[in-house]
Design a protein around this motif. Structure first.
Motif, short mmCIF file in Angstrom:
data_model
loop_
_atom_site.label_atom_id
_atom_site.label_comp_id
_atom_site.label_asym_id
_atom_site.label_seq_id
_atom_site.Cartn_x
_atom_site.Cartn_y
_atom_site.Cartn_z
N SER A 100 10.38 5.27 -1.16
CA SER A 100 11.24 4.08 -1.23
C SER A 100 10.50 2.83 -0.77
CB SER A 100 12.51 4.29 -0.40
OG SER A 100 12.19 4.51 0.97
N THR A 101 9.60 2.97 0.20
CA THR A 101 8.85 1.81 0.66
C THR A 101 7.87 1.31 -0.39
OG1 THR A 101 9.04 2.52 2.97
CG2 THR A 101 7.29 0.95 2.46
N PHE A 102 7.14 2.21 -1.04
CA PHE A 102 6.19 1.78 -2.06
C PHE A 102 6.90 1.28 -3.32
CE2 PHE A 102 3.04 4.12 0.44
CZ PHE A 102 1.96 3.24 0.36
N LEU A 103 8.03 1.87 -3.66
CA LEU A 103 8.81 1.33 -4.78
C LEU A 103 9.31 -0.08 -4.45
CD1 LEU A 103 10.99 4.35 -6.01
CD2 LEU A 103 9.12 3.21 -7.23
N GLY A 104 9.75 -0.29 -3.21
CA GLY A 104 10.20 -1.61 -2.80
C GLY A 104 9.08 -2.63 -2.83
N ALA A 105 7.87 -2.22 -2.42
CA ALA A 105 6.72 -3.13 -2.46
C ALA A 105 6.40 -3.53 -3.90
CB ALA A 105 5.51 -2.48 -1.80
N PHE A 106 6.41 -2.57 -4.78
CA PHE A 106 6.12 -2.84 -6.19
C PHE A 106 7.19 -3.74 -6.80
CE2 PHE A 106 5.99 -1.76 -10.72
CZ PHE A 106 4.63 -1.91 -10.98
N ASN A 107 8.45 -3.41 -6.56
CA ASN A 107 9.55 -4.22 -7.10
C ASN A 107 9.54 -5.64 -6.52
OD1 ASN A 107 10.43 -2.02 -8.55
ND2 ASN A 107 12.02 -1.44 -7.09
N GLY A 108 9.31 -5.73 -5.21
CA GLY A 108 9.28 -7.05 -4.59
C GLY A 108 8.17 -7.93 -5.15
N TYR A 109 7.02 -7.33 -5.42
CA TYR A 109 5.90 -8.06 -6.03
C TYR A 109 6.28 -8.56 -7.42
CZ TYR A 109 1.48 -8.24 -8.69
OH TYR A 109 0.44 -8.60 -9.52
N VAL A 110 6.96 -7.72 -8.20
CA VAL A 110 7.37 -8.12 -9.55
C VAL A 110 8.38 -9.26 -9.50
CG1 VAL A 110 8.57 -7.35 -11.63
CG2 VAL A 110 6.87 -5.86 -10.55
N PHE A 111 9.40 -9.11 -8.66
CA PHE A 111 10.46 -10.13 -8.62
C PHE A 111 9.97 -11.45 -8.01
CE2 PHE A 111 13.43 -6.40 -8.72
CZ PHE A 111 13.99 -6.71 -9.95
N ALA A 112 8.94 -11.39 -7.19
CA ALA A 112 8.46 -12.61 -6.54
C ALA A 112 7.48 -13.39 -7.42
CB ALA A 112 7.80 -12.27 -5.21
N HIS A 113 6.63 -12.70 -8.21
CA HIS A 113 5.55 -13.40 -8.90
C HIS A 113 5.39 -13.07 -10.38
CE1 HIS A 113 4.00 -15.21 -5.24
NE2 HIS A 113 4.11 -14.05 -4.64
N TRP A 114 6.20 -12.18 -10.91
CA TRP A 114 6.09 -11.86 -12.33
C TRP A 114 7.48 -11.94 -12.96
CZ3 TRP A 114 1.39 -10.72 -14.75
CH2 TRP A 114 0.29 -10.62 -13.89
N ARG A 115 8.01 -13.14 -13.02
CA ARG A 115 9.35 -13.35 -13.55
C ARG A 115 9.38 -13.01 -15.05
NH1 ARG A 115 10.89 -17.30 -9.79
NH2 ARG A 115 10.43 -16.37 -7.76
N PHE A 116 10.48 -12.44 -15.48
CA PHE A 116 10.66 -12.11 -16.89
C PHE A 116 12.13 -12.34 -17.23
CE2 PHE A 116 10.94 -8.38 -14.20
CZ PHE A 116 12.16 -7.83 -14.56
N ARG A 117 12.45 -12.30 -18.50
CA ARG A 117 13.82 -12.56 -18.92
C ARG A 117 14.76 -11.49 -18.33
NH1 ARG A 117 15.21 -13.34 -25.21
NH2 ARG A 117 14.01 -15.24 -24.78
#
Length: 293
Positions: A100-117
């Motif tokens: 859950s921690t590594f999934l959260g890190a990956f998701n947080g990175y995506v939502f913070a710097h790789w915005r998509f529709r």
């Protein structure tokens, strides 16, 4: 004309400061006394518990209750103590916390710097997951575990805690990664770094504080959970919270309060150790992302 500052002015005890210190001491005693009573009772004999003072130290320190709580206390029809439940919780909490921690890190990175529709809508949906009560997901989760063949297994409990905890870890990491300068990410892209290379070489090395926050948060939530453990596990897969409940509510034989107290301390010891070792980094990591995003 220069004025010299009085070095003792700031050290003076004002009435407000005295009241604040007294309140802090009162709250500290309020939280410490139950732990003290639990520990002292676990080292007393049953005769001393029945005839002595609850707040008094043991006259004769005995450790039989600890060994019995660990290896031979009855938790229903079995008398194997807390040991099997303890190891069940270890087998559950370690993979659940890490995944859950590594999934959260990956998701947080995506939502913070790789915005998509639709990213904002998806992030809002994840936030909703942080506020869904445990009881709401029991029936659909039980059906899902049955479909996957994971009902009443430790693997099923890991799956449940990963699903429920990823929303929290994503929120923590996203708020933390918002503080990473966008220019740094753009410069890495210009230099040819891809999605995973930026995550591995730039984002992960600065994520130490928030990793500590998520690990402590998830470890505490998962280790202390009772509802999921009692609903989704049975027999050999039950965690330590369920084992403690079974021990305390066992009606066969004499009520051994010293054994119950020792078992309670055994159940709480891992979370206490985690906070003692890494507790100071918890607040530091939370405040690092508190004013971002």
């Amino acid at each position: 004309m220069t004025h010299t500052r009085n070095p003792t002015r700031n050290n003076r005890l004002t009435l407000g400061r005295v009241v604040l210190y007294l309140l802090l001491i009162l709250f500290a005693v309020y939280y410490i006394v139950p732990l003290y009573v639990t520990l002292s009772t676990s080292f007393k004999s049953l005769d001393e518990i029945r005839s002595g003072n609850l707040l008094a130290l043991p006259h004769v320190w005995q450790f039989d209750s600890w060994s019995k709580a660990w290896s031979s206390a009855c938790t229903g029809v079995t008398c194997d103590g807390m040991q099997p439940f303890f190891w069940n919780s270890i087998k559950m909490v370690i993979p659940a916390v890490l995944i859950s921690t590594f999934l959260g890190a990956f998701n947080g990175y995506v939502f913070a710097h790789w915005r998509f529709r639709g990213s904002e809508m998806l992030f809002a949906a994840l936030l909703v997951g942080c506020f869904i009560p445990f009881q709401v997901v029991i029936l659909p989760m039980a059906r899902l575990l049955g479909e996957f063949g994971l009902a009443n297994t430790t693997t099923g409990l890991v799956f449940v805690h990963v699903v429920y905890g990823t929303a929290f870890t994503t929120l923590f990491f996203r708020n933390y990664y918002i503080g990473v300068p966008e220019e740094l990410i753009k410069a890495a892209r210009i230099d040819g770094a891809g999605f995973f290379l930026i995550f591995r070489k730039i984002v992960l090395p600065i994520s130490g504080p928030i990793f500590v926050v998520c690990i402590i948060w998830q470890f505490t939530q998962i280790w202390n959970d009772f509802l999921f453990g009692i609903v989704f596990a049975s027999g050999d897969s039950q965690p330590i919270t369920v084992g403690l409940n079974n021990l305390v509510n066992t009606s066969t034989g004499v009520k051994e309060y010293n054994v119950n107290m020792a078992a309670a301390v055994i159940a709480a010891l891992p979370t206490l150790l985690v906070y003692l070792v890494a507790g100071r980094y918890f607040v530091r990591g939370l405040t690092a992302g508190a004013v971002k995003g």
